[in-house]
Write a protein that holds these residues in place. Structure first.
Motif, PDB file in Angstrom:
ATOM      1  N   ASP A   1       3.140  34.744  38.096  1.00 55.45           N
ATOM      2  CA  ASP A   1       4.288  34.058  38.682  1.00 55.45           C
ATOM      3  C   ASP A   1       3.805  33.085  39.763  1.00 55.45           C
ATOM      4  N   GLY A   2       4.061  31.815  39.564  1.00 58.20           N
ATOM      5  CA  GLY A   2       3.645  30.809  40.538  1.00 58.20           C
ATOM      6  C   GLY A   2       2.528  29.922  40.050  1.00 58.20           C
ATOM      7  N   CYS A   3       1.845  30.299  38.959  1.00 56.11           N
ATOM      8  CA  CYS A   3       0.736  29.504  38.426  1.00 56.11           C
ATOM      9  C   CYS A   3       1.188  28.803  37.151  1.00 56.11           C
ATOM     10  N   ASP A   4       1.053  27.468  37.126  1.00 58.94           N
ATOM     11  CA  ASP A   4       1.537  26.703  35.973  1.00 58.94           C
ATOM     12  C   ASP A   4       0.408  26.011  35.211  1.00 58.94           C
ATOM     13  N   LYS A   5      -0.827  26.520  35.337  1.00 57.42           N
ATOM     14  CA  LYS A   5      -1.935  25.987  34.561  1.00 57.42           C
ATOM     15  C   LYS A   5      -2.891  27.123  34.220  1.00 57.42           C
ATOM     16  N   ASP A   6      -3.971  26.835  33.534  1.00 54.16           N
ATOM     17  CA  ASP A   6      -4.849  27.905  33.049  1.00 54.16           C
ATOM     18  C   ASP A   6      -5.382  28.773  34.176  1.00 54.16           C
ATOM     19  N   VAL A   7      -5.849  28.154  35.267  1.00 56.89           N
ATOM     20  CA  VAL A   7      -6.346  28.900  36.425  1.00 56.89           C
ATOM     21  C   VAL A   7      -5.828  28.237  37.689  1.00 56.89           C
ATOM     22  N   CYS A   8      -5.300  29.041  38.606  1.00 56.04           N
ATOM     23  CA  CYS A   8      -4.825  28.550  39.898  1.00 56.04           C
ATOM     24  C   CYS A   8      -5.622  29.207  41.018  1.00 56.04           C
ATOM     25  N   TYR A   9      -5.852  28.446  42.070  1.00 53.93           N
ATOM     26  CA  TYR A   9      -6.513  28.973  43.260  1.00 53.93           C
ATOM     27  C   TYR A   9      -5.563  28.792  44.437  1.00 53.93           C
ATOM     28  N   PHE A  10      -5.142  29.912  45.021  1.00 56.16           N
ATOM     29  CA  PHE A  10      -4.173  29.882  46.109  1.00 56.16           C
ATOM     30  C   PHE A  10      -4.832  30.277  47.428  1.00 56.16           C
ATOM     31  N   ASN A  11      -4.329  29.674  48.497  1.00 54.61           N
ATOM     32  CA  ASN A  11      -4.668  30.070  49.865  1.00 54.61           C
ATOM     33  C   ASN A  11      -3.742  31.230  50.215  1.00 54.61           C
ATOM     34  N   THR A  12      -4.302  32.432  50.378  1.00 51.45           N
ATOM     35  CA  THR A  12      -3.499  33.656  50.372  1.00 51.45           C
ATOM     36  C   THR A  12      -3.736  34.523  51.600  1.00 51.45           C
ATOM     37  N   ALA A  13      -2.643  34.999  52.182  1.00 51.14           N
ATOM     38  CA  ALA A  13      -2.697  36.027  53.225  1.00 51.14           C
ATOM     39  C   ALA A  13      -2.447  37.386  52.579  1.00 51.14           C
ATOM     40  N   LEU A  14      -3.295  38.356  52.905  1.00 50.65           N
ATOM     41  CA  LEU A  14      -3.129  39.736  52.427  1.00 50.65           C
ATOM     42  C   LEU A  14      -2.954  40.671  53.621  1.00 50.65           C
ATOM     43  N   VAL A  15      -1.995  41.582  53.505  1.00 51.57           N
ATOM     44  CA  VAL A  15      -1.714  42.543  54.569  1.00 51.57           C
ATOM     45  C   VAL A  15      -2.104  43.936  54.100  1.00 51.57           C
ATOM     46  N   PHE A  16      -2.944  44.596  54.898  1.00 56.76           N
ATOM     47  CA  PHE A  16      -3.328  45.984  54.660  1.00 56.76           C
ATOM     48  C   PHE A  16      -2.639  46.864  55.699  1.00 56.76           C
ATOM     49  N   ASP A  17      -2.102  48.002  55.241  1.00 61.29           N
ATOM     50  CA  ASP A  17      -1.517  48.928  56.208  1.00 61.29           C
ATOM     51  C   ASP A  17      -2.580  49.900  56.717  1.00 61.29           C
ATOM     52  N   ARG A  18      -2.174  50.871  57.502  1.00 61.59           N
ATOM     53  CA  ARG A  18      -3.134  51.771  58.160  1.00 61.59           C
ATOM     54  C   ARG A  18      -3.906  52.624  57.164  1.00 61.59           C
ATOM     55  N   GLN A  19      -3.380  52.802  55.951  1.00 62.73           N
ATOM     56  CA  GLN A  19      -4.075  53.585  54.926  1.00 62.73           C
ATOM     57  C   GLN A  19      -4.940  52.713  54.017  1.00 62.73           C
ATOM     58  N   GLY A  20      -5.012  51.408  54.319  1.00 66.56           N
ATOM     59  CA  GLY A  20      -5.824  50.512  53.497  1.00 66.56           C
ATOM     60  C   GLY A  20      -5.106  49.978  52.274  1.00 66.56           C
ATOM     61  N   TYR A  21      -3.819  50.263  52.146  1.00 59.33           N
ATOM     62  CA  TYR A  21      -3.034  49.746  51.028  1.00 59.33           C
ATOM     63  C   TYR A  21      -2.666  48.281  51.276  1.00 59.33           C
ATOM     64  N   ILE A  22      -2.612  47.487  50.213  1.00 63.80           N
ATOM     65  CA  ILE A  22      -2.082  46.124  50.311  1.00 63.80           C
ATOM     66  C   ILE A  22      -0.561  46.218  50.197  1.00 63.80           C
ATOM     67  N   ILE A  23       0.132  45.846  51.289  1.00 68.68           N
ATOM     68  CA  ILE A  23       1.592  45.991  51.309  1.00 68.68           C
ATOM     69  C   ILE A  23       2.305  44.636  51.283  1.00 68.68           C
ATOM     70  N   ALA A  24       1.586  43.536  51.440  1.00 75.12           N
ATOM     71  CA  ALA A  24       2.226  42.220  51.372  1.00 75.12           C
ATOM     72  C   ALA A  24       1.171  41.172  51.046  1.00 75.12           C
ATOM     73  N   LYS A  25       1.614  40.128  50.389  1.00 75.77           N
ATOM     74  CA  LYS A  25       0.751  38.975  50.146  1.00 75.77           C
ATOM     75  C   LYS A  25       1.612  37.724  50.224  1.00 75.77           C
ATOM     76  N   TYR A  26       0.997  36.653  50.628  1.00 79.78           N
ATOM     77  CA  TYR A  26       1.720  35.396  50.759  1.00 79.78           C
ATOM     78  C   TYR A  26       0.795  34.257  50.368  1.00 79.78           C
ATOM     79  N   HIS A  27       1.277  33.374  49.499  1.00 81.82           N
ATOM     80  CA  HIS A  27       0.525  32.193  49.096  1.00 81.82           C
ATOM     81  C   HIS A  27       1.028  30.987  49.892  1.00 81.82           C
ATOM     82  N   LYS A  28       0.123  30.309  50.552  1.00 85.50           N
ATOM     83  CA  LYS A  28       0.475  29.118  51.336  1.00 85.50           C
ATOM     84  C   LYS A  28       1.239  28.137  50.455  1.00 85.50           C
ATOM     85  N   ILE A  29       2.371  27.657  50.983  1.00 83.91           N
ATOM     86  CA  ILE A  29       3.249  26.784  50.206  1.00 83.91           C
ATOM     87  C   ILE A  29       2.896  25.309  50.419  1.00 83.91           C
ATOM     88  N   HIS A  30       2.661  24.934  51.648  1.00 86.61           N
ATOM     89  CA  HIS A  30       2.403  23.534  51.985  1.00 86.61           C
ATOM     90  C   HIS A  30       0.896  23.368  52.156  1.00 86.61           C
TER      91      HIS A  30
END
Length: 461
Positions: free
Chosen positions: A146-175
């Motif tokens: 979802d969000g990729c409209d070609k064969d391969v996309c490279y996004f500038n991404t923020a990843l959030v880890f909680d205290r247990q090391g789980y990834i609980i949020a991600k965000y792809h830079k829009i602008h």
């Protein structure tokens, strides 16, 4: 620990991860003060002679040092390009891009996924440190994502880890300032995450702060604070990092946790934690190198911090040729300017009248960024040196007993008070009011290089 205590902790753990998945955590956790840290980070020197994995792991090791050395943090934020460096944009980014799954609430530290590389190491580090950590990476995605409209996309991404090391949020830079090297997500989507200290936090990356989505969208959804990762490039007179980020937090009446990339030679530096109109802590120093900035966020009186502040030597300059202007007359006390539908009032009293020539300026229109790649509508009522690019060695700044600027800005906008002292460091003491018909700022007893109400207009008619 008793069996009952272990069972209670396990139930809380399940509640957190279930409510994170459905974005409904607020009712489970009472809001409390928390200890935040941002890293003003300069990556280790980029070395294309070693593998991408080995280079990334050198910066992961630095991240681990900050976590180990600061065991009482609740949240730590690494800046944009903190793990990859900006140099990666000039090489084969596929080597440095990371694959991540589409779903959230994954545990990379378990080692059970084929996706993980350095993310697995970070997850385990975070799990040991028991804090929230936000990193920034280039992530790789394929057409069915979802969000990729070609064969391969490279996004500038923020990843959030909680205290247990789980990834609980991600965000792809829009602008995406770096397009077409990095890709723009096909879907504009804001991202938030909830915490066990009762705060809901939103995510933004650098240039996103200038746009309605995600910046204003997150504010409209009543987040308690925003995590902001940036590799900002300072621009005079109104868009140096800290004056703009502080002014934005003040105008929005929100907490901004801002982690900046440190490369003074390209005008990139400045990090801080701003609680609406308060500076809890900040740094802006070309000689500091990597630096951790911490603060308690919440209702308690802020701690006293010694800010690390010093003038840089590299700046971009906004083209003010389309602005209307009028010379500041130190013998007067009022000036008025009009540009289109914008009306600016300047009320002032100059204490020290032996000064360099200054100009009141006004603008209502479009401006460009990134050599014309982006256009944005702005309105500005401001004060600037007549010779913006002159050597500051001989600059004599005006000292005001009072300087008040006001204007009738468009309603669907963010109107930020910004200002710099003669050392080009941010002025962070304003009286600021934003009413339906008039927005005003006042500076008292200050020597001033520049000051303005700088509005980003969202609704274009």
């Amino acid at each position: 620990m008793s069996l009952n205590n272990r069972m209670f902790d396990f139930i809380l753990f399940l509640i957190l991860h279930l409510c994170v998945a459905y974005q409904e955590c607020e009712e489970y956790y009472t809001k409390r003060d928390f200890k935040a840290a941002v890293i003003e980070y300069q990556p280790v020197p980029f070395n294309p002679q070693i593998t991408a994995h080995d280079y990334l792991m050198q910066n992961v090791a630095k991240l681990q040092e900050y976590i180990i050395q600061n065991p009482h943090l609740d949240i730590l934020v690494f800046p944009e390009y903190g793990l990859t460096s900006t140099e990666v944009l000039h090489f084969n980014i596929d080597l440095y891009a990371q694959d991540i799954p589409e779903t959230l609430n994954d545990d990379p530290c378990s080692g059970n996924s084929s996706f993980w590389s350095i993310i697995e190491h970070i997850s385990c580090i975070v799990k040991t440190g028991k804090l929230y950590v936000i990193i920034n990476l280039i992530t790789r995605h394929f057409r069915d994502y979802d969000g990729c409209d070609k064969d391969v996309c490279y996004f500038n991404t923020a990843l959030v880890f909680d205290r247990q090391g789980y990834i609980i949020a991600k965000y792809h830079k829009i602008h995406v300032y770096e397009a077409p090297i990095l890709d723009v997500p096909r879907v504009e989507r804001s991202a938030v995450f909830h915490t066990d200290f009762g705060y809901t936090l939103g995510l933004m990356i650098c240039f996103d702060i200038n746009y309605e989505v995600p910046a204003q969208d997150l504010i409209d959804h009543h987040v308690d604070a925003l995590v902001f990762q940036a590799a900002w490039t300072d621009e005079l007179p109104f868009l140096t990092s800290l004056q703009y980020h502080f002014g934005w937090a003040l105008a929005q009446n929100v907490t901004l946790i801002s982690a900046g990339y440190h490369d003074p030679n390209t005008g990139s530096m400045g990090s801080g934690i701003f609680q609406a109109g308060q500076v809890l802590n900040m740094t802006y120093d070309p000689n500091s190198g990597p630096k951790i900035v911490t603060a308690h966020v919440g209702t308690k009186s802020p701690e006293t911090h010694q800010f690390s502040m010093s003038k840089n030597e590299f700046y971009l300059y906004e083209d003010l040729s389309s602005y209307e202007r009028k010379i500041l007359d130190p013998e007067k006390s009022f000036e008025y300017l009009e540009f289109g539908g914008l009306h600016c009032n300047f009320t002032y009293e100059v204490i020290v009248k032996e000064m360099s020539e200054m100009e009141f300026v006004i603008y209502d229109g479009w401006r460009t960024f990134a050599n014309g790649k982006f256009r944005a509508k702005i309105q500005v009522c401001g004060l600037v040196p007549k010779c913006l690019k002159c050597d500051l060695t001989n600059f004599a700044a005006p000292t005001f007993r009072t300087l008040q600027i006001s204007g009738n800005f468009k309603p669907k906008s963010t109107v930020m008070p910004v200002g710099l002292d003669p050392d080009l460091l941010p002025i962070t003491s304003f009286n600021y009011e934003n009413n339906e018909d008039l927005t005003s700022m006042q500076i008292l007893q200050k020597s001033t290089y520049s000051a303005a109400l700088y509005a980003r207009i969202y609704e274009i008619k």
